[in-house]
Structure formats: structure tokens, C-alpha cells
Design a protein around this motif. Sequence first.
Motif, PDB file in Angstrom:
ATOM      1  N   GLN A  45       0.828  -1.211   0.000  1.00 45.26           N
ATOM      2  CA  GLN A  45       0.000   0.000   0.000  1.00 45.26           C
ATOM      3  C   GLN A  45       0.863   1.262   0.000  1.00 45.26           C
ATOM      4  O   GLN A  45       0.514   2.262  -0.621  1.00 45.26           O
ATOM      5  N   LEU A  46       1.996   1.198   0.717  1.00 46.30           N
ATOM      6  CA  LEU A  46       2.902   2.351   0.712  1.00 46.30           C
ATOM      7  C   LEU A  46       3.597   2.471  -0.642  1.00 46.30           C
ATOM      8  O   LEU A  46       3.688   3.555  -1.209  1.00 46.30           O
ATOM      9  N   ASP A  47       4.060   1.326  -1.158  1.00 46.57           N
ATOM     10  CA  ASP A  47       4.695   1.319  -2.484  1.00 46.57           C
ATOM     11  C   ASP A  47       3.786   1.982  -3.518  1.00 46.57           C
ATOM     12  O   ASP A  47       4.231   2.744  -4.358  1.00 46.57           O
ATOM     13  N   GLU A  48       2.497   1.657  -3.421  1.00 39.49           N
ATOM     14  CA  GLU A  48       1.556   2.164  -4.418  1.00 39.49           C
ATOM     15  C   GLU A  48       1.547   3.693  -4.447  1.00 39.49           C
ATOM     16  O   GLU A  48       1.430   4.299  -5.518  1.00 39.49           O
ATOM     17  N   ALA A  49       1.681   4.308  -3.256  1.00 37.81           N
ATOM     18  CA  ALA A  49       1.697   5.776  -3.201  1.00 37.81           C
ATOM     19  C   ALA A  49       2.874   6.322  -4.010  1.00 37.81           C
ATOM     20  O   ALA A  49       2.793   7.387  -4.612  1.00 37.81           O
ATOM     21  N   HIS A  50       3.970   5.574  -4.025  1.00 36.76           N
ATOM     22  CA  HIS A  50       5.144   5.992  -4.786  1.00 36.76           C
ATOM     23  C   HIS A  50       4.987   5.632  -6.258  1.00 36.76           C
ATOM     24  O   HIS A  50       5.196   6.457  -7.147  1.00 36.76           O
ATOM     25  N   ARG A  51       4.576   4.395  -6.514  1.00 34.39           N
ATOM     26  CA  ARG A  51       4.519   3.895  -7.893  1.00 34.39           C
ATOM     27  C   ARG A  51       3.472   4.607  -8.732  1.00 34.39           C
ATOM     28  O   ARG A  51       3.607   4.699  -9.955  1.00 34.39           O
ATOM     29  N   SER A  52       2.410   5.102  -8.064  1.00 38.13           N
ATOM     30  CA  SER A  52       1.374   5.815  -8.813  1.00 38.13           C
ATOM     31  C   SER A  52       1.903   7.101  -9.422  1.00 38.13           C
ATOM     32  O   SER A  52       1.272   7.679 -10.296  1.00 38.13           O
ATOM     33  N   HIS A  53       3.052   7.573  -8.929  1.00 44.25           N
ATOM     34  CA  HIS A  53       3.562   8.858  -9.398  1.00 44.25           C
ATOM     35  C   HIS A  53       4.959   8.795  -9.992  1.00 44.25           C
ATOM     36  O   HIS A  53       5.452   9.787 -10.500  1.00 44.25           O
ATOM     37  N   SER A  54       5.603   7.618  -9.904  1.00 38.76           N
ATOM     38  CA  SER A  54       6.948   7.548 -10.473  1.00 38.76           C
ATOM     39  C   SER A  54       6.839   7.201 -11.959  1.00 38.76           C
ATOM     40  O   SER A  54       5.889   6.533 -12.382  1.00 38.76           O
ATOM     41  N   LYS A  55       7.808   7.652 -12.730  1.00 42.90           N
ATOM     42  CA  LYS A  55       7.742   7.433 -14.186  1.00 42.90           C
ATOM     43  C   LYS A  55       7.836   5.950 -14.511  1.00 42.90           C
ATOM     44  O   LYS A  55       7.160   5.438 -15.385  1.00 42.90           O
ATOM     45  N   THR A  56       8.728   5.251 -13.787  1.00 50.43           N
ATOM     46  CA  THR A  56       8.965   3.850 -14.102  1.00 50.43           C
ATOM     47  C   THR A  56       7.934   2.939 -13.434  1.00 50.43           C
ATOM     48  O   THR A  56       7.693   1.844 -13.904  1.00 50.43           O
ATOM     49  N   ASN A  83      -6.213   0.026 -10.463  1.00 54.73           N
ATOM     50  CA  ASN A  83      -5.777  -0.529  -9.184  1.00 54.73           C
ATOM     51  C   ASN A  83      -6.887  -0.449  -8.144  1.00 54.73           C
ATOM     52  O   ASN A  83      -7.107  -1.386  -7.377  1.00 54.73           O
ATOM     53  N   ILE A  84      -7.565   0.693  -8.119  1.00 54.00           N
ATOM     54  CA  ILE A  84      -8.629   0.893  -7.126  1.00 54.00           C
ATOM     55  C   ILE A  84      -9.738  -0.125  -7.344  1.00 54.00           C
ATOM     56  O   ILE A  84     -10.198  -0.775  -6.405  1.00 54.00           O
ATOM     57  N   LEU A  85     -10.131  -0.322  -8.607  1.00 51.14           N
ATOM     58  CA  LEU A  85     -11.240  -1.228  -8.883  1.00 51.14           C
ATOM     59  C   LEU A  85     -10.828  -2.685  -8.737  1.00 51.14           C
ATOM     60  O   LEU A  85     -11.475  -3.460  -8.036  1.00 51.14           O
ATOM     61  N   TYR A  86      -9.727  -3.058  -9.403  1.00 55.04           N
ATOM     62  CA  TYR A  86      -9.431  -4.488  -9.525  1.00 55.04           C
ATOM     63  C   TYR A  86      -8.515  -5.023  -8.432  1.00 55.04           C
ATOM     64  O   TYR A  86      -8.397  -6.234  -8.283  1.00 55.04           O
ATOM     65  N   ILE A  87      -7.867  -4.153  -7.682  1.00 55.35           N
ATOM     66  CA  ILE A  87      -7.079  -4.660  -6.554  1.00 55.35           C
ATOM     67  C   ILE A  87      -7.748  -4.276  -5.242  1.00 55.35           C
ATOM     68  O   ILE A  87      -8.182  -5.141  -4.487  1.00 55.35           O
ATOM     69  N   HIS A  88      -7.895  -2.974  -5.013  1.00 56.94           N
ATOM     70  CA  HIS A  88      -8.437  -2.536  -3.720  1.00 56.94           C
ATOM     71  C   HIS A  88      -9.853  -3.046  -3.472  1.00 56.94           C
ATOM     72  O   HIS A  88     -10.135  -3.633  -2.439  1.00 56.94           O
ATOM     73  N   ALA A  89     -10.736  -2.821  -4.426  1.00 60.78           N
ATOM     74  CA  ALA A  89     -12.134  -3.193  -4.192  1.00 60.78           C
ATOM     75  C   ALA A  89     -12.371  -4.681  -4.430  1.00 60.78           C
ATOM     76  O   ALA A  89     -12.908  -5.382  -3.577  1.00 60.78           O
ATOM     77  N   LEU A  90     -11.922  -5.178  -5.584  1.00 60.12           N
ATOM     78  CA  LEU A  90     -12.278  -6.551  -5.957  1.00 60.12           C
ATOM     79  C   LEU A  90     -11.711  -7.592  -4.989  1.00 60.12           C
ATOM     80  O   LEU A  90     -12.375  -8.558  -4.648  1.00 60.12           O
ATOM     81  N   LYS A  91     -10.485  -7.370  -4.530  1.00 58.04           N
ATOM     82  CA  LYS A  91      -9.891  -8.370  -3.644  1.00 58.04           C
ATOM     83  C   LYS A  91     -10.728  -8.528  -2.376  1.00 58.04           C
ATOM     84  O   LYS A  91     -10.917  -9.632  -1.880  1.00 58.04           O
ATOM     85  N   ASN A  92     -11.247  -7.405  -1.873  1.00 58.71           N
ATOM     86  CA  ASN A  92     -12.094  -7.475  -0.691  1.00 58.71           C
ATOM     87  C   ASN A  92     -13.488  -8.004  -1.008  1.00 58.71           C
ATOM     88  O   ASN A  92     -14.143  -8.588  -0.159  1.00 58.71           O
ATOM     89  N   ALA A  93     -13.939  -7.760  -2.241  1.00 56.41           N
ATOM     90  CA  ALA A  93     -15.304  -8.153  -2.601  1.00 56.41           C
ATOM     91  C   ALA A  93     -15.406  -9.639  -2.923  1.00 56.41           C
ATOM     92  O   ALA A  93     -16.495 -10.200  -2.977  1.00 56.41           O
ATOM     93  N   MET A  94     -14.253 -10.306  -3.144  1.00 57.59           N
ATOM     94  CA  MET A  94     -14.287 -11.688  -3.643  1.00 57.59           C
ATOM     95  C   MET A  94     -14.816 -12.714  -2.644  1.00 57.59           C
ATOM     96  O   MET A  94     -15.414 -13.707  -3.051  1.00 57.59           O
TER      97      MET A  94
END
Lengths: 348, 316
Positions: A121-132, B226-237
Motif C-alpha cells: 500500500q505504501l509502495d503504491e503511493a510511490h509507484r502511482s507517481h513515479s515514471k517507471t 488498481n482501485i477497482l481491480y485490486i483494492h475493491a475486488l480483492k475485498n469483494a471476492m
Amino acid sequence: MSDDSERNDEQPVLRVRGLTTRFFASFGIVHAVSDVSFDVYPGETLGIVGESGSGKSVTAQSILRLVPKPGRIVAGSIKLDGVELLDLEAEEMRRIRGRTLSMVSQNPLTALNPALRIGWQLDEAHRSHSKTGSKKEARVRTKEMLTAVGIADADERANSYPYEYSGGMRQRIVIAMGMMNEPSLMIADEPTTALDVTIQAQVIELMKQLIEEHNMALVLITHNMGVVANMCDRVAVMYAGEIVEEAPIDELFEDPKHPYTWALLRSLPSITEIDTELPTISGSPPDMTDPPSGCRFRARCPFAEAVCEEHPDLDIVGDRRRARCWVTQRGDSFARGDELLIDKGKQS
Amino acid sequence: MIRFVAERLIGLVLVLFVVSAVVFFLGTFIPGDAATILVGSEGATPEQFERVREELGLNDPLIVQYANWMKGVVRGDFGTSPITGRSVNDEIKSQFPVSMELTLLATILSTVIGLPLGIFAAIHANRITDFIIRTTLLVTFSVPIFVAGILLLLIGSRWLGPLYTSTYTPISEGIGKNLQSMILPTLSIAIPVSAMTMQMTRTSMLEMLNRPFITTARAKGARRRNILYIHALKNAMSPILTLLGFQFGILLGGLFVVETIFSLPGLGRGLLTAISQRDYLLMMAGTMVIAATFVIVNVIVDLAYPILDPRQRDTT
């Protein structure tokens, strides 16, 4: 703060003007936020205080453009570093959220996804904004941030799930998440309300330290005057969807310029007067589906006059101070407030 | 984990024991017995009936009959059918794969239809697309399986030509031919079942999309997929998986309509025939196989929960 502020040499991080957010519910239109304007300067902490339903959380949600349905921003302007957020496409807004503008939400127990590892979940905060979108880079940053918020064995703890942490630890993680990309502005919505008093103090200290280290601006939303006194440089007081007063922190506590603030401060417990009964604010907040036409605090105000049937503007009442009250705008104070209350009591 | 599986296996044995007892003793309430079928109701003397009953052991006390049957079952031998003269084990071995394949195909197809539609409907909740999906599937759900089945059979034999054959071909004789005979029966079950899956997915996804952790994810700038298919769906399964497990069991036990319409030699049709012929041995074997499959599928579902919800890992 008005446009001719003495700080206009410095550009604000956030400039909100005339923000109006309404909820189009089945039972009527809720006027949650009405014509709210304020500025936040770099490195500054602005407190927004008010009781439940005063519109402070909706103000926060509006700034991030995350107002839940059936709510909608109907008017106003929100500029972050000069960029008008309300004009952005959804994808452009996404790129701002979590990068230059982040949020710490109210309840750490429900804010994290129970099914995903903390590290992910923390990684995602970074990955959502990093170019790579690199996982490796993100994980390095995640460990840095976990350590920064005081979580030992970051390596191992990143693989834990939220339920394996206490409430205070989870709030640290939520804060770490908000700090991932070193935003210029963070909005914290009641970050300590769900925590024990001792944990509250720790989290406040942590936030103060992080703000100082990164020269980040913070909008702190709370109903806790103690937290405000401890953390904020300036305070905006909200009542019934409007800002009713705005002042530097010391001056607000010393000399409130709006009767709501005045009453709010009088109702705080004091260490020196243990036995006195705490005064409460009589009456209840107005129905926000049909807010009163004049001053919205009129019905509960001990100082109300005939002129209050007209709606007052938020006007300058002193150096760096604004208040939405006819009485203080013409220069009167509430020094005689207690006497006035007694007089009113006699009359009625 | 090992303890959990062990517990569930003991549970399985108990379930099978109870099911066998209930089916056995309820079966004796059905008027007439195997002797009636074998000897025929006309022109047979009471002596002939008696002789057949004696041979089949039908004159023994019920409890003795049950115990004798149980002795065989424990060794994996369901006996020989007095009606057909064939080994019950062989009958089940030929019927089970047909029903299992049909159930698996129907579950897969209904999930492939229902799950994405449910997600789509949840994302577009209360908009026109959501309304169209829900009404369409509700209509298909309201049509009884035998009506849908007969309609499909008519369409299949009239217009589909080479795409459909009415004679069943086992997988061992070619998957293409096998699918030709399976595709319409699968469709007639999968369409109404997919309505159920869609509805459950929609409800579960909607609930998750309103959770605070979704706001957190949006606030950190997470991408929409990610929000739909990881965050929500994983919990909804989790609830969706529970439904799938139950569907599987209900389908397997309720196949007789479709198998009869499409002349498939599966367990359902076999059971129906067994009941009408008072072929208790076949009837009990069929029921027990269905019950065992139901329990095993649900054990597998239970084992899958902890993958979706880490909080359940400590308890299993």
C-alpha cells in the motif's frame, strides 16, 4: 485572508476562493460548505475548527476533489501552486493527489486496505507517481518512510497486514503514506480523533517534526482546541458551512472576534478553575438544508441585534484577522460578554 | 491448515453417514420395491415375490439391510443393481464425469459472464447501463431452466447445425465432439446462474467501493484500475466465492432437468431413473457422490478465503 494581505509578497501554496459544496440528497439540498475562502502559505499550519457538521471535512474533501456522492462542488476556485484544481481532468487531478497534495484521513482503523500488505500500500503511493512505476525504488522509499515515522524493522513490518498493527501504528503508516512524495501541502482530517490521548500526543509530535523537516504546509482539521493550540500557526473557525473567523493562533485564544469562537473558548475546561460548571452553547446548529438568511449563528448568539438579520461578510477586523460579525466589524468587543449574558437572562 | 483439512475430512465422513442413513430410511417409505419392478405387478404369484425379496435381502430388518450395504461401501463397493444387473460403481463412474463436466462448465461460464458484468454494473451503479444489465439478467433468471433448455434445444437442432449434436460424446472420444453436445446444456444453466453471480458481485463491489480505504487509495493518487481491480475486488471476492461454492453444489444436485432435456447420461438423470425403478443402491450411491462433491468443493472454497482475507489466516 484577503487579497491585500501583508504576506502578498509570498505566494500561497493553496488559495481557496468562494468554495461552495452542496449535497443533493433525496430529502433536500444540504448547504455543507458556503463561500469558503482562505490561503495557506508554505510551511504554515492552518487549523480548521468547528463542531460536527460545520463543513470542515467537506472542505477538505472538496480541496482533493473527493467529495462523496451526492455531493458536488457548485462554485469557487481552488488553486494549488497557482494551478486551478477545479479545471483539471480526472487523470491530471489523480497525478496531483498523493504527490503535491496529500491527505491523512480520520480513522486509521478503516483507512488502510485490510487485504493488502502495508508495504504494498505504501509502495503504491510511490509507484502511482513515479515514471517507471518501479517496485524496487518504491520499496526503498517505503522503508525510509516507515523508519521516519518511527516503525522499527521496516523490512519485516512492510510485509505485515494492517490488522497486525495497533491504531497508533496504523495512523503513523497513513501519515507515512501521505508523506511518500514529499507533498507541498497535506490535509489532515481529524488525524488524532480515533486515538488514545497518549498516542495522540505521539502522533502530533511526529507530524510537527515531519512538517518542520520538510517545510510542508498543513491544513489540520479538528474539533480539538488543544491540538489546534499545539500545532497551528493560524486558525479558521467554521460554523454552519461558513468560515466565521480567521486569526493567528495566539490572538484567537486571547481575543476572539466572533461570538461563536468566544463561546467555544469559554466552554473549554480550564486547569485553574476546576470546580466551575462549564458554560455550554445554548441551542443547536441550524438545519443545513435551509440555512438561516442572516447571520447563521444569530439564533444562538448572546450578542444578536437587529442588524444580524442581514448576512454579514467575512471582513477584516484587525491585523491579519477576519470575522463574520457585525459587532466586531464596527469595533466592539465581547469583553462585556458575561454581563450581557446576565442582562439577557434578566430580560427573558 | 493441516488440522483444518483433517477436521473437514472428518466432517465429510459424518455428512456422508447422515446422508446415507436419511436416504436409505426415507427410501423405504416409497411405495413398492425392487421386487415389484423385477417381477412385475401383473400375473406374478405372491410366492414369486417372496422368493425375489428373499434373494435381495429385502425381508431382513431395515437395520440389517443398512449394515450390509454399509459393509460394502466402507470397502468402496456400492454393490450390484438388482434392476440392471450392473455394478453400481461402474454406473457412477460413467455418470459422474458427465455431470461434473456440465457443472464445471456452467460454473465457469456463469462466472465469466456474471463477474465482469457485476463489476461493470457496480462501477456504473444507478446509471442506465447498470439498469440494462440488471433487468436483462433478471429476465433470464425468471425463465425456468426447463423452458430455457427446451428453447435452446429447439434452436440448436433447427439452426445451429454442426455446432450442436444431441448425442453425448465423452471427452475421451474427442473434446470437440464432446463440447458440441455440452454447449447448449451448459448455456441453459449458466445464463440464469450468471444473474445470481452478477447481482452478488455488484452488491459486494458497491459495498467495498464505499469503504474509507478506497478514499485513502484515491487520495494517494492510485490509478483507477488498481482501485477497482485490486483494492475493491480483492475485498469483494469472499462473498462471491461463497456463492460460487454453493452454486456448484446446487447445480450438481439439480442437473436432472437439463440432463433429461438434452439426453445426457449424467448423475441427475441416473438418479431420476433409479428412483422410479426403486433402484436403492444406485440412488444412494448417486446421492452420496453429490453430497461428497458438495462438501469437498466447499472445503476448497474455505481454503481459498485466507488467500483473499489475511485476517482469516490465523484462525485456519
